[in-house]
Design a protein around this motif. Structure first.
Motif, mmCIF file in Angstrom:
data_model
loop_
_atom_site.group_PDB
_atom_site.id
_atom_site.type_symbol
_atom_site.label_atom_id
_atom_site.label_comp_id
_atom_site.label_asym_id
_atom_site.label_seq_id
_atom_site.Cartn_x
_atom_site.Cartn_y
_atom_site.Cartn_z
ATOM 1 N N ASN A 3 0.863 -1.219 -0.034
ATOM 2 C CA ASN A 3 -0.030 -0.059 -0.033
ATOM 3 C C ASN A 3 0.808 1.029 0.002
ATOM 4 O O ASN A 3 1.530 1.566 1.138
ATOM 5 C CB ASN A 3 -0.753 -0.023 1.268
ATOM 6 C CG ASN A 3 -1.897 1.212 1.254
ATOM 7 O OD1 ASN A 3 -1.936 1.882 0.593
ATOM 8 N ND2 ASN A 3 -2.849 1.147 2.062
ATOM 9 N N GLU A 4 0.922 2.102 -1.193
ATOM 10 C CA GLU A 4 1.719 3.110 -1.286
ATOM 11 C C GLU A 4 0.900 4.251 -1.606
ATOM 12 O O GLU A 4 1.436 5.297 -1.991
ATOM 13 C CB GLU A 4 2.817 3.133 -2.291
ATOM 14 C CG GLU A 4 3.773 1.813 -2.073
ATOM 15 C CD GLU A 4 4.598 1.442 -2.981
ATOM 16 O OE1 GLU A 4 5.075 2.531 -3.785
ATOM 17 O OE2 GLU A 4 5.381 0.730 -3.017
ATOM 18 N N HIS A 5 -0.370 4.360 -1.078
ATOM 19 C CA HIS A 5 -1.314 5.488 -1.145
ATOM 20 C C HIS A 5 -0.787 6.693 -0.604
ATOM 21 O O HIS A 5 -0.113 6.429 0.727
ATOM 22 C CB HIS A 5 -2.517 5.307 -0.724
ATOM 23 C CG HIS A 5 -3.542 6.428 -1.226
ATOM 24 N ND1 HIS A 5 -3.868 7.285 -0.334
ATOM 25 C CD2 HIS A 5 -4.425 6.445 -2.288
ATOM 26 C CE1 HIS A 5 -4.956 8.106 -0.777
ATOM 27 N NE2 HIS A 5 -5.230 7.634 -2.081
ATOM 28 N N TYR A 6 -0.676 7.898 -0.971
ATOM 29 C CA TYR A 6 -0.258 9.043 -0.311
ATOM 30 C C TYR A 6 -0.663 9.101 0.964
ATOM 31 O O TYR A 6 0.148 10.194 1.711
ATOM 32 C CB TYR A 6 -0.173 10.269 -1.446
ATOM 33 C CG TYR A 6 -1.391 10.902 -1.458
ATOM 34 C CD1 TYR A 6 -1.688 12.012 -0.684
ATOM 35 C CD2 TYR A 6 -2.486 10.378 -2.454
ATOM 36 C CE1 TYR A 6 -3.144 12.656 -1.023
ATOM 37 C CE2 TYR A 6 -3.707 10.932 -2.334
ATOM 38 C CZ TYR A 6 -3.946 12.144 -1.837
ATOM 39 O OH TYR A 6 -5.187 12.551 -2.047
ATOM 40 N N ARG A 7 -1.697 8.712 1.386
ATOM 41 C CA ARG A 7 -2.338 9.089 2.624
ATOM 42 C C ARG A 7 -2.637 7.778 3.575
ATOM 43 O O ARG A 7 -3.168 7.960 4.571
ATOM 44 C CB ARG A 7 -3.902 9.671 2.475
ATOM 45 C CG ARG A 7 -3.828 11.091 1.694
ATOM 46 C CD ARG A 7 -5.458 11.346 1.442
ATOM 47 N NE ARG A 7 -6.123 11.763 2.808
ATOM 48 C CZ ARG A 7 -7.257 12.368 2.947
ATOM 49 N NH1 ARG A 7 -7.360 13.052 1.937
ATOM 50 N NH2 ARG A 7 -7.461 12.585 4.124
ATOM 51 N N GLN A 8 -1.741 6.664 3.175
ATOM 52 C CA GLN A 8 -1.920 5.598 3.876
ATOM 53 C C GLN A 8 -1.302 5.661 5.303
ATOM 54 O O GLN A 8 -0.307 6.357 5.551
ATOM 55 C CB GLN A 8 -1.463 4.227 3.183
ATOM 56 C CG GLN A 8 0.148 4.124 3.146
ATOM 57 C CD GLN A 8 0.788 3.799 4.218
ATOM 58 O OE1 GLN A 8 0.232 3.067 4.990
ATOM 59 N NE2 GLN A 8 1.971 3.845 4.208
ATOM 60 N N SER A 9 -1.754 5.193 6.290
ATOM 61 C CA SER A 9 -1.331 5.259 7.634
ATOM 62 C C SER A 9 -1.572 3.644 8.558
ATOM 63 O O SER A 9 -2.257 3.729 9.332
ATOM 64 C CB SER A 9 -1.951 6.361 8.456
ATOM 65 O OG SER A 9 -3.199 6.274 8.368
ATOM 66 N N VAL A 10 -1.174 2.586 7.575
ATOM 67 C CA VAL A 10 -1.357 1.339 7.857
ATOM 68 C C VAL A 10 -0.548 0.962 9.385
ATOM 69 O O VAL A 10 0.590 1.239 9.443
ATOM 70 C CB VAL A 10 -1.105 0.142 7.040
ATOM 71 C CG1 VAL A 10 -1.411 -1.257 7.642
ATOM 72 C CG2 VAL A 10 -2.033 0.433 5.782
ATOM 73 N N GLN A 11 -1.235 0.459 10.457
ATOM 74 C CA GLN A 11 -0.486 0.214 11.607
ATOM 75 C C GLN A 11 -0.678 -0.850 12.158
ATOM 76 O O GLN A 11 -0.403 -1.540 13.227
ATOM 77 C CB GLN A 11 -1.222 1.255 12.602
ATOM 78 C CG GLN A 11 -0.929 2.494 12.461
ATOM 79 C CD GLN A 11 -1.299 3.404 13.646
ATOM 80 O OE1 GLN A 11 -1.635 3.229 14.709
ATOM 81 N NE2 GLN A 11 -1.328 4.904 13.364
ATOM 82 N N THR A 12 -1.185 -2.053 11.142
ATOM 83 C CA THR A 12 -1.012 -3.379 11.557
ATOM 84 C C THR A 12 -0.655 -4.350 10.624
ATOM 85 O O THR A 12 -0.649 -3.744 9.284
ATOM 86 C CB THR A 12 -2.783 -3.860 11.573
ATOM 87 O OG1 THR A 12 -2.825 -5.250 12.272
ATOM 88 C CG2 THR A 12 -3.529 -3.784 10.238
ATOM 89 N N GLN A 13 -0.198 -5.484 10.572
ATOM 90 C CA GLN A 13 0.354 -6.247 9.708
ATOM 91 C C GLN A 13 -0.663 -6.936 8.988
ATOM 92 O O GLN A 13 -1.516 -7.714 9.741
ATOM 93 C CB GLN A 13 1.230 -7.398 10.403
ATOM 94 C CG GLN A 13 2.001 -8.156 9.338
ATOM 95 C CD GLN A 13 2.837 -9.386 10.013
ATOM 96 O OE1 GLN A 13 2.442 -10.099 10.573
ATOM 97 N NE2 GLN A 13 4.207 -9.270 9.504
ATOM 98 N N THR A 14 -0.968 -7.068 7.726
ATOM 99 C CA THR A 14 -1.882 -7.405 6.818
ATOM 100 C C THR A 14 -1.613 -8.945 6.442
ATOM 101 O O THR A 14 -0.325 -9.468 6.624
ATOM 102 C CB THR A 14 -2.069 -6.723 5.719
ATOM 103 O OG1 THR A 14 -1.076 -6.668 4.690
ATOM 104 C CG2 THR A 14 -2.505 -5.242 6.196
ATOM 105 N N ARG A 15 -2.508 -9.648 5.778
ATOM 106 C CA ARG A 15 -2.334 -10.868 5.245
ATOM 107 C C ARG A 15 -1.295 -10.670 3.989
ATOM 108 O O ARG A 15 -0.526 -11.583 3.889
ATOM 109 C CB ARG A 15 -3.637 -11.429 4.661
ATOM 110 C CG ARG A 15 -3.611 -12.793 4.291
ATOM 111 C CD ARG A 15 -5.048 -13.249 3.611
ATOM 112 N NE ARG A 15 -5.081 -14.666 3.227
ATOM 113 C CZ ARG A 15 -5.488 -15.645 4.302
ATOM 114 N NH1 ARG A 15 -5.878 -15.072 5.611
ATOM 115 N NH2 ARG A 15 -5.650 -16.721 3.906
ATOM 116 N N GLU A 16 -1.235 -9.554 3.409
ATOM 117 C CA GLU A 16 -0.304 -9.448 2.356
ATOM 118 C C GLU A 16 1.061 -9.203 3.031
ATOM 119 O O GLU A 16 2.112 -9.681 2.359
ATOM 120 C CB GLU A 16 -0.698 -8.038 1.444
ATOM 121 C CG GLU A 16 -0.160 -7.898 0.165
ATOM 122 C CD GLU A 16 -1.081 -8.642 -0.859
ATOM 123 O OE1 GLU A 16 -0.361 -10.009 -1.311
ATOM 124 O OE2 GLU A 16 -2.032 -8.252 -1.305
#
Length: 430
Positions: A136-149
């Protein structure tokens, strides 16, 4: 799923766009989202990973898509892995994709059960030289968890350290930004559902109503029109609350004389709509409210005209800033000295209009799409200027979803949603 089936031809076209941009002897893998636990035996409602849905139409958990255009075995050029279903699962969880249903949904002829993944994947990786990972390289992304990917990427790097690595995201940013006709139709359907919800609340809102009651009216109308619900957390902000850009508490009383900002959109088939309207709680604008409202509307109308092929997103926002500066001068919120002495990195208008005007729309509310290259036909953008005046207990924002055309003005997918002062007052006082 509540939505009507989508023809697999859309997903066939989407995969063709992706594979055409892949390197020779490369393989790409896309994983579904996780089921996220709440506590005890409860989970959040499942939401499919948008990239997997975009490329396959598969809308269930524990699904993997593999694309390998240069596979020696023709049947392995594209492969879908789905969770094996049985009578027990059907009784306790509901119907899942069979292999035949997965093929009908996606247009992918080769479907395996998920238990076969490691065996088949190893065979394919022995032929491949490069693997595309989907981050996920969206300019607003803020992922804070480990995903299945994320877990797959970690496992794959350890298992196959000799392969070259490439990024799916760069291909997806370009591909997903330009919509197919079928996608525009799905977004339009979401917008039409939003329209029904808005017209419903125009005759419901009055002094004394609670913000959450308005949210409930929207949800009622969305669900009865085959939407899963809101495309994003709704903002129902009365009075001063409208000055909090991401106000989502929605727990205050709507008071006589206040304005009510509604940033709400229905989803349909995973596609989003994104609408903002600002209405008077008592059904009548004051002169000052009307003055500010029409200033925002003029900026919106002029900004919309700039959404044409060739426009650069960053330059577009500079021009919108000039429009807003002019309107704020006219409203007496800025004076010439404010503009002359402004900080170029934070222009004077930003005191009253501090967010961007447009973003890509589609499978995500803030969708993937190129922002550093010229706009193209069939991109879908929002237009959402606003003026926020805490001292006057008022924030006004207006937003529609627009499809850029090869020639001429963009198409407004929300053209039937009341917008002008007169339309709003007419609907609220029927």
């Amino acid at each position: 799923m509540k939505y009507f089936p989508i023809s697999s031809t859309l997903f066939v076209k989407n995969r063709a766009k992706f594979t055409a941009a892949m390197k020779p002897k490369s393989i790409a893998v896309f994983n579904s989202n996780d089921m996220y636990p709440i506590g005890a035996d409860s989970t959040l409602p499942f939401e499919q990973a948008r990239d997997l849905f975009y490329l396959s139409g598969a809308d269930q958990e524990e699904t993997i898509l593999v694309l390998f255009p240069d596979s020696i075995n023709p049947k392995h050029k594209e492969v879908l892995f789905v969770r094996e279903t049985n009578e027990h699962i059907a009784i306790w969880e509901g119907e899942k994709l069979t292999k035949e249903a997965a093929t009908k949904t996606s247009g992918i002829k080769t479907v395996y059960w998920l238990t076969d993944f490691e065996r088949v994947f190893h065979e394919l990786m022995c032929e491949a030289e490069t693997i595309y990972f989907n981050t996920n390289e969206h300019y607003r992304q803020s992922v804070q968890t480990q995903t299945r990917e994320d877990r797959f990427i970690e496992w794959c790097k350890n298992k196959y350290p000799a392969h070259a690595i490439a990024k799916s995201n760069q291909i997806l940013q370009k591909a997903r930004g330009v919509k197919e006709p079928e996608e525009i139709a799905l977004i339009k359907n979401a917008c039409d559902i939003t329209e029904k919800g808005f017209k419903r609340i125009l005759q419901f809102v009055k002094p004394g109503v609670m913000e959450y009651e308005i949210e409930a009216e929207f949800m009622h109308e969305f669900l009865r029109n085959r939407s899963r619900g809101f495309a994003y957390t709704p903002i129902v902000a009365s009075g001063y609350n409208a000055n909090v850009l991401h106000y989502i508490q929605n727990n205050q009383e709507c008071k006589d004389g206040d304005m009510l900002l509604l940033d709400v959109g229905a989803e349909y088939a995973n596609y989003a709509s994104d609408m903002t309207r600002t209405i008077p709680v008592n059904g009548r604008f004051t002169d000052r409210q009307k003055q500010v409202y029409n200033a925002v509307l003029r900026v919106k109308e002029e900004a919309t005209k700039m959404l044409v092929p060739g426009t650069m997103w960053e330059a577009y926002h500079v021009e919108v800033g000039k429009l807003m500066t002019s309107e704020l001068l006219g409203l007496g919120l800025l004076d010439k000295a404010d503009v002359q002495n402004e900080n170029p990195d934070w222009p004077a208008y930003k005191k009253y209009f501090m967010h961007g005007t447009s973003h890509h729309m589609g499978l995500d509310t803030h969708d993937y799409g190129a922002l550093k290259t010229p706009m193209e036909a069939n991109m879908v953008f929002t237009v959402e200027p606003g003026i926020y005046i805490p001292a006057e207990n008022m924030g006004i924002r207006l937003e529609d979803d627009m499809v850029i055309q090869e020639n001429g003005a963009p198409i407004n997918l929300m053209e039937n949603i009341p917008l002008t002062v007169e339309e709003i007052e007419d609907w609220m006082n029927k």
